[in-house]
Structure formats: structure tokens, C-alpha cells
Design an enzyme around this catalytic site. Structure first.
Site, mmCIF file in Angstrom:
data_model
loop_
_atom_site.group_PDB
_atom_site.id
_atom_site.type_symbol
_atom_site.label_atom_id
_atom_site.label_comp_id
_atom_site.label_asym_id
_atom_site.label_seq_id
_atom_site.Cartn_x
_atom_site.Cartn_y
_atom_site.Cartn_z
ATOM 1 N N ASP A 56 92.122 -4.885 20.290
ATOM 2 C CA ASP A 56 91.830 -4.940 18.756
ATOM 3 C C ASP A 56 90.258 -4.837 18.289
ATOM 4 O O ASP A 56 89.705 -3.933 17.929
ATOM 5 C CB ASP A 56 92.593 -5.143 17.787
ATOM 6 C CG ASP A 56 92.973 -4.057 16.744
ATOM 7 O OD1 ASP A 56 92.641 -3.635 16.953
ATOM 8 O OD2 ASP A 56 92.938 -5.197 15.477
ATOM 9 N N GLU A 97 85.605 -8.077 9.500
ATOM 10 C CA GLU A 97 86.034 -8.434 10.352
ATOM 11 C C GLU A 97 85.694 -8.314 11.585
ATOM 12 O O GLU A 97 86.221 -9.479 13.105
ATOM 13 C CB GLU A 97 87.092 -6.687 10.479
ATOM 14 C CG GLU A 97 88.626 -7.114 10.818
ATOM 15 C CD GLU A 97 89.573 -6.067 10.484
ATOM 16 O OE1 GLU A 97 89.309 -5.922 9.331
ATOM 17 O OE2 GLU A 97 89.853 -5.347 11.288
ATOM 18 N N GLU A 149 95.221 2.376 8.923
ATOM 19 C CA GLU A 149 95.083 1.650 7.578
ATOM 20 C C GLU A 149 95.675 0.987 7.652
ATOM 21 O O GLU A 149 96.867 -0.168 7.263
ATOM 22 C CB GLU A 149 94.153 1.439 6.655
ATOM 23 C CG GLU A 149 92.224 1.722 7.196
ATOM 24 C CD GLU A 149 91.724 0.226 7.388
ATOM 25 O OE1 GLU A 149 92.327 -0.052 8.262
ATOM 26 O OE2 GLU A 149 90.700 0.184 6.470
ATOM 27 N N GLU A 219 99.353 4.301 17.174
ATOM 28 C CA GLU A 219 99.270 3.055 17.323
ATOM 29 C C GLU A 219 100.736 2.305 18.483
ATOM 30 O O GLU A 219 100.936 1.763 18.353
ATOM 31 C CB GLU A 219 99.326 2.856 15.922
ATOM 32 C CG GLU A 219 98.738 3.223 14.526
ATOM 33 C CD GLU A 219 97.742 2.057 14.666
ATOM 34 O OE1 GLU A 219 98.013 0.857 15.371
ATOM 35 O OE2 GLU A 219 96.680 2.010 14.475
HETATM 36 C C1 LIG Z 1 94.470 0.111 16.392
HETATM 37 C C2 LIG Z 1 94.216 -0.524 15.405
HETATM 38 N N1 LIG Z 1 94.713 0.208 14.546
HETATM 39 C C3 LIG Z 1 94.329 -0.435 13.078
HETATM 40 C C4 LIG Z 1 94.068 -1.316 12.834
HETATM 41 C C5 LIG Z 1 93.551 -1.562 11.078
HETATM 42 N N2 LIG Z 1 92.059 -1.127 10.815
HETATM 43 C C6 LIG Z 1 91.152 -1.800 10.488
HETATM 44 O O1 LIG Z 1 91.131 -3.675 11.149
HETATM 45 C C7 LIG Z 1 93.183 -2.059 13.693
HETATM 46 N N3 LIG Z 1 92.780 -3.125 14.056
HETATM 47 N N4 LIG Z 1 93.024 -1.593 15.046
#
Ligand SMILES: Cc1ncc(CNC=O)c(N)n1
Length: 230
Positions: A56, A97, A149, A219
């Protein structure tokens, strides 16, 4: 006062809700993935969590330039100047983040410089890059931005609900995306997307719907890297 809305305008203004109902199976596939459910029920494999953390971090580094590209589109194309503030606030939290990922990785002994992006991550980052093209409409990019998000918000909020058995060492991670402030921010993104979708031509509307489905699929594949990948 605004004039009476046509039926078509009313329908399109809540497009996101309409699409979430229409595609609820794939949406819940992304927000209630076995990896998330394993965090929620406390059975999560901590090696899987570390895999997610490293992957991530790489994703978020690609996500920041995507959000920057949405900011550029808003500046050029938006009919509402407050859109930029919402997008900028998202960029500001990405700064936090990235710092959080670094300190969290250190805590878990994950060497971020050695993480190799897996195929699902590469595919997702390439997809983000395709959305950065100036040819992609602001409305389409905004729909993707909201969906990316919203999936994290819904997923991690689930791990914080009453009755969840999320391990103590993972609650901070869950709060990062599951907190109410992040929920409000997702609502703001959804409002922008709905407003734009409500006045977009049908061909752009179709593109936005396909893009939303692609996000949800990416996702699911992303979660699969940590849990239950085939
Ligand atoms: C794979 C994925 N999708 C959405 C997010 C959330 N957005 C930012 O942090 C994230 N971190 N990773």
C-alpha cells in the site's frame, strides 16, 4: 431558488447511490473482503498485514500524483471553486499518510526500500496513470477518486464497529481510514462526483460507470495480494 428539476436530473444527481445499488455485489466484494473480515474478527495473519502495508505504501506513492492530476482537472474544468479545496485537503492528508507508512513499517520491521510491487499493485498503478491523462474527463477522474477513497473508508470502518475483534495493534491503521473525518471527506468527494455526473453527457456517464467498476475490481485484486489470492 433553483427551478424544478427534470426527472432525468433527479435521477442523475444521485448517480453514485444508483450505481452502488446496481453494483452492490462487487462493491461489497471490495469493502467486505476476506482480508478485512480477518482483521475484524481478529484472525488476521500478521504476515499478510505486513504484505499489505508494504504494497500500500507503493500504491499511495502513485496515488498522490493521481490526486494531483484531479486537482489540475478541477482547476481547468470545475464549475465550483470549492472542489479544489476538498482535493487539496486530500493531498495534504497524503503527506501525513506517507510519513505514517514509514513509521508504521519501521514498527513492523518492514523494509520499504525492498518492497517489490506485486502484479495486482502494478496493474492498479498503471490504471491510475491512465486516468492522469488530460483526455480523461474531470467527472470520470473524480468518480474514480471517490471510489478509491470510499472503499478504504467503508472497509476499515467495518473493523471499528461494535463487536469487532480487531487486534489492538491494528486499530490505529483502521482509524486512519475508518474515522469520521475521513468519512466526511468521502461524502464531500461523493457530492462533487454526483454534481458532475448530474450534468454530464451520456457517453461520459458510461465511461464513469465503467471506471468505477474497474476501481472496484482493482481494489479486490489488491486485497487478494494479502489474502486468498489465486
Ligand atoms: C489500494 C488502496 N486503495 C485506496 C486507498 C485509500 N487512499 C489513500 O490512502 C489506499 N491507501 N490503497
Amino acid at each position: 431558488m433553483e427551478g424544478k428539476k427534470t426527472r432525468e436530473e433527479v435521477e442523475k444527481s444521485g448517480m453514485i447511490d444508483t450505481w452502488m445499488r446496481k453494483h452492490r455485489l462487487i462493491y461489497s466484494g471490495a469493502t467486505k473482503h476476506p482480508f478485512i473480515l480477518s482483521i475484524r474478527d481478529g484472525t488476521v495473519d500478521l504476515e499478510a498485514f505486513k504484505t499489505w502495508l508494504g504494497q500500500d505504501y507503493i500504491f499511495v506513492r502513485a496515488f498522490a500524483p493521481f490526486v494531483a492530476s484531479v486537482l489540475i482537472k478541477a482547476w481547468k474544468e470545475s464549475d465550483d471553486s470549492s472542489d479544489m479545496e476538498v482535493i487539496l485537503s486530500g493531498m495534504a492528508s497524503l503527506n501525513d499518510e506517507i510519513a505514517w507508512f514509514k513509521s508504521e513499517a519501521a514498527k513492523w520491521g518492514v523494509q520499504l526500500s525492498e518492497v517489490v510491487p506485486q502484479k495486482a499493485n502494478q496493474d492498479y498503478c498503471r490504471f491510475l496513470e491512465s486516468l492522469m491523462s488530460p483526455d480523461v474527463e474531470y467527472t470520470v477522474a473524480m468518480t474514480a477518486f471517490w471510489a478509491i477513497e470510499a472503499v478504504y473508508q467503508a472497509s476499515f470502518a467495518l473493523c471499528l464497529e461494535d463487536g469487532s475483534k480487531t487486534p489492538a495493534e491494528l486499530t490505529e491503521t483502521c482509524r486512519r481510514w475508518g474515522n469520521d473525518g475521513f468519512g466526511q471527506y468521502c461524502n464531500s468527494l461523493q457530492k462533487i462526483a454526483n454534481r458532475r455526473l448530474g450534468k454530464t453527457p451520456d457517453d461520459v456517464l458510461s465511461k464513469a460507470e465503467v471506471t468505477l467498476l474497474r476501481v472496484l475490481e482493482h481494489e479486490v485484486e489488491f486485497w487478494n495480494m494479502s489474502h486468498g489470492s489465486a
